[in-house]
Design a protein around this motif. Structure first.
Motif, mmCIF file in Angstrom:
data_model
loop_
_atom_site.group_PDB
_atom_site.id
_atom_site.type_symbol
_atom_site.label_atom_id
_atom_site.label_comp_id
_atom_site.label_asym_id
_atom_site.label_seq_id
_atom_site.Cartn_x
_atom_site.Cartn_y
_atom_site.Cartn_z
ATOM 1 N N ALA A 27 -19.945 -10.628 -7.987
ATOM 2 C CA ALA A 27 -20.627 -11.883 -7.652
ATOM 3 C C ALA A 27 -19.766 -13.116 -7.897
ATOM 4 N N ASP A 28 -18.861 -13.038 -8.871
ATOM 5 C CA ASP A 28 -18.012 -14.194 -9.180
ATOM 6 C C ASP A 28 -16.690 -14.175 -8.430
ATOM 7 N N GLY A 29 -16.532 -13.260 -7.499
ATOM 8 C CA GLY A 29 -15.313 -13.195 -6.703
ATOM 9 C C GLY A 29 -14.198 -12.457 -7.419
ATOM 10 N N LEU A 30 -13.047 -12.455 -6.789
ATOM 11 C CA LEU A 30 -11.883 -11.758 -7.329
ATOM 12 C C LEU A 30 -10.975 -12.713 -8.086
ATOM 13 N N ASP A 31 -10.326 -12.191 -9.093
ATOM 14 C CA ASP A 31 -9.356 -12.937 -9.871
ATOM 15 C C ASP A 31 -8.250 -13.447 -8.932
ATOM 16 N N PRO A 32 -7.872 -14.728 -9.022
ATOM 17 C CA PRO A 32 -6.833 -15.274 -8.139
ATOM 18 C C PRO A 32 -5.507 -14.504 -8.194
ATOM 19 N N ALA A 33 -5.136 -14.006 -9.363
ATOM 20 C CA ALA A 33 -3.879 -13.246 -9.481
ATOM 21 C C ALA A 33 -3.946 -11.947 -8.683
ATOM 22 N N LEU A 34 -5.117 -11.321 -8.661
ATOM 23 C CA LEU A 34 -5.281 -10.094 -7.872
ATOM 24 C C LEU A 34 -5.235 -10.420 -6.380
ATOM 25 N N ARG A 35 -5.913 -11.494 -5.983
ATOM 26 C CA ARG A 35 -5.873 -11.901 -4.565
ATOM 27 C C ARG A 35 -4.445 -12.199 -4.131
ATOM 28 N N ALA A 36 -3.671 -12.821 -5.006
ATOM 29 C CA ALA A 36 -2.281 -13.163 -4.676
ATOM 30 C C ALA A 36 -1.419 -11.907 -4.519
ATOM 31 N N ARG A 37 -1.798 -10.852 -5.198
ATOM 32 C CA ARG A 37 -1.044 -9.598 -5.125
ATOM 33 C C ARG A 37 -1.326 -8.805 -3.830
ATOM 34 N N ALA A 38 -2.412 -9.136 -3.162
ATOM 35 C CA ALA A 38 -2.809 -8.398 -1.958
ATOM 36 C C ALA A 38 -1.804 -8.598 -0.823
ATOM 37 N N GLN A 39 -1.583 -7.552 -0.053
ATOM 38 C CA GLN A 39 -0.718 -7.663 1.121
ATOM 39 C C GLN A 39 -1.371 -8.567 2.167
ATOM 40 N N TRP A 40 -2.694 -8.486 2.260
ATOM 41 C CA TRP A 40 -3.438 -9.406 3.113
ATOM 42 C C TRP A 40 -4.895 -9.420 2.684
ATOM 43 N N GLN A 41 -5.591 -10.463 3.149
ATOM 44 C CA GLN A 41 -7.000 -10.618 2.824
ATOM 45 C C GLN A 41 -7.809 -10.534 4.108
ATOM 46 N N LEU A 42 -8.930 -9.868 4.012
ATOM 47 C CA LEU A 42 -9.812 -9.676 5.156
ATOM 48 C C LEU A 42 -11.113 -10.425 4.927
ATOM 49 N N SER A 43 -11.547 -11.140 5.939
ATOM 50 C CA SER A 43 -12.862 -11.763 5.915
ATOM 51 C C SER A 43 -13.729 -11.048 6.945
ATOM 52 N N VAL B 243 -10.539 -3.887 -1.490
ATOM 53 C CA VAL B 243 -11.198 -4.282 -2.732
ATOM 54 C C VAL B 243 -12.305 -5.285 -2.421
ATOM 55 N N ILE B 244 -13.498 -4.964 -2.918
ATOM 56 C CA ILE B 244 -14.651 -5.853 -2.803
ATOM 57 C C ILE B 244 -15.014 -6.297 -4.213
ATOM 58 N N GLY B 245 -14.950 -7.580 -4.461
ATOM 59 C CA GLY B 245 -15.216 -8.120 -5.788
ATOM 60 C C GLY B 245 -16.691 -8.238 -6.100
ATOM 61 N N ARG C 249 -6.942 8.541 3.795
ATOM 62 C CA ARG C 249 -5.965 7.716 3.088
ATOM 63 C C ARG C 249 -6.502 6.311 2.834
ATOM 64 N N ILE C 250 -7.810 6.157 2.946
ATOM 65 C CA ILE C 250 -8.446 4.856 2.714
ATOM 66 C C ILE C 250 -9.382 4.972 1.522
ATOM 67 N N ARG C 251 -9.241 4.011 0.615
ATOM 68 C CA ARG C 251 -10.164 3.919 -0.506
ATOM 69 C C ARG C 251 -10.769 2.530 -0.536
ATOM 70 N N ILE C 252 -12.002 2.483 -0.970
ATOM 71 C CA ILE C 252 -12.674 1.216 -1.206
ATOM 72 C C ILE C 252 -12.935 1.133 -2.694
ATOM 73 N N LEU C 253 -12.406 0.092 -3.311
ATOM 74 C CA LEU C 253 -12.642 -0.172 -4.723
ATOM 75 C C LEU C 253 -13.649 -1.310 -4.772
ATOM 76 N N ALA C 254 -14.838 -1.002 -5.234
ATOM 77 C CA ALA C 254 -15.930 -1.968 -5.160
ATOM 78 C C ALA C 254 -16.519 -2.234 -6.535
ATOM 79 N N VAL C 255 -16.659 -3.493 -6.856
ATOM 80 C CA VAL C 255 -17.277 -3.889 -8.117
ATOM 81 C C VAL C 255 -18.787 -3.817 -7.945
ATOM 82 N N GLY C 256 -19.436 -3.163 -8.875
ATOM 83 C CA GLY C 256 -20.888 -3.070 -8.861
ATOM 84 C C GLY C 256 -21.404 -1.805 -8.205
#
Length: 144
Positions: free
Chosen positions: A94-110, A90-92, A5-12
Motif C-alpha cells: 500500500a505504501d509503494g516500493l522503496d525508491p532504491a528498489l525502483r532505481a535498481r529495476a531494469q524498467w518499470q511497468l504501469s 514486483v508489486i509493492g 521463467r516468470i515470477r511475480i513477487l507480490a507484497v501482501g
C-alpha cells in the motif's frame, strides 16, 4: 516469453475470493509461472525481502504508476525482446516500493494511469502476461 521463467513477487496476501479465483484461471493457463507472496510491512523491509527473493539471473521489473505504459502488442514484443530469459515482476504494498528498489529495476511497468489495490494489480498483470504469451504464439485470445 516462457511462463516458466516468470515470477511475480507480490507484497501482501490476496484476501478476496473472486480475485483468487481469477488468479487461479491464469495460473492454470500459464504453468510454471510462480507467485511469491511477501509480508506486508513497510517499504524498506519489503525491499529487503524482495532483494532476498530475487535471483541473480532475473531481470527486475517493478510495477509503478510512473512506469511505462504499453498497448498489449507492444508489451508482448517488449517482453520478448527483454534480453533476459527470467523476469521478476514486483508489486509493492500500500505504501509503494522503496525508491532504491525502483532505481535498481531494469524498467518499470504501469498497468494504467489509475491506481489499483495490489490484489487487483496482480490479477491485471497475470491477464496481460497471458495475453502477451498468446500474442507471441499467434493464438486467438487477443483480438484487436
Amino acid at each position: 516469453m516462457n511462463p516458466g521463467r516468470i515470477r511475480i513477487l507480490a507484497v501482501g496476501k490476496v484476501r478476496k475470493s473472486w480475485v483468487r479465483e481469477g488468479l487461479e484461471v491464469y495460473r492454470r493457463r500459464m504453468p510454471g509461472l510462480s507467485i511469491v507472496e511477501l509480508r506486508d510491512t513497510d517499504p524498506v523491509r519489503e525491499a529487503q525481502a524482495i532483494r532476498a527473493e530475487l535471483r541473480s539471473d532475473e531481470q527486475l521489473i517493478t510495477l509503478s504508476e510512473e512506469g511505462r505504459t504499453f498497448r498489449s502488442r507492444e508489451l508482448a514484443h517488449h517482453l520478448n525482446q527483454s534480453g533476459s530469459d527470467r523476469l521478476a515482476f514486483v508489486i509493492g504494498g500500500a505504501d509503494g516500493l522503496d525508491p532504491a528498489l525502483r532505481a535498481r529495476a531494469q524498467w518499470q511497468l504501469s498497468l494504467s494511469a489509475l491506481t489499483f489495490p495490489h490484489e487487483l494489480a496482480r490479477l491485471l498483470l497475470l491477464e496481460q502476461l497471458y495475453r502477451a504469451q498468446t500474442i507471441l504464439q499467434g493464438g486467438p485470445y487477443h483480438r484487436e
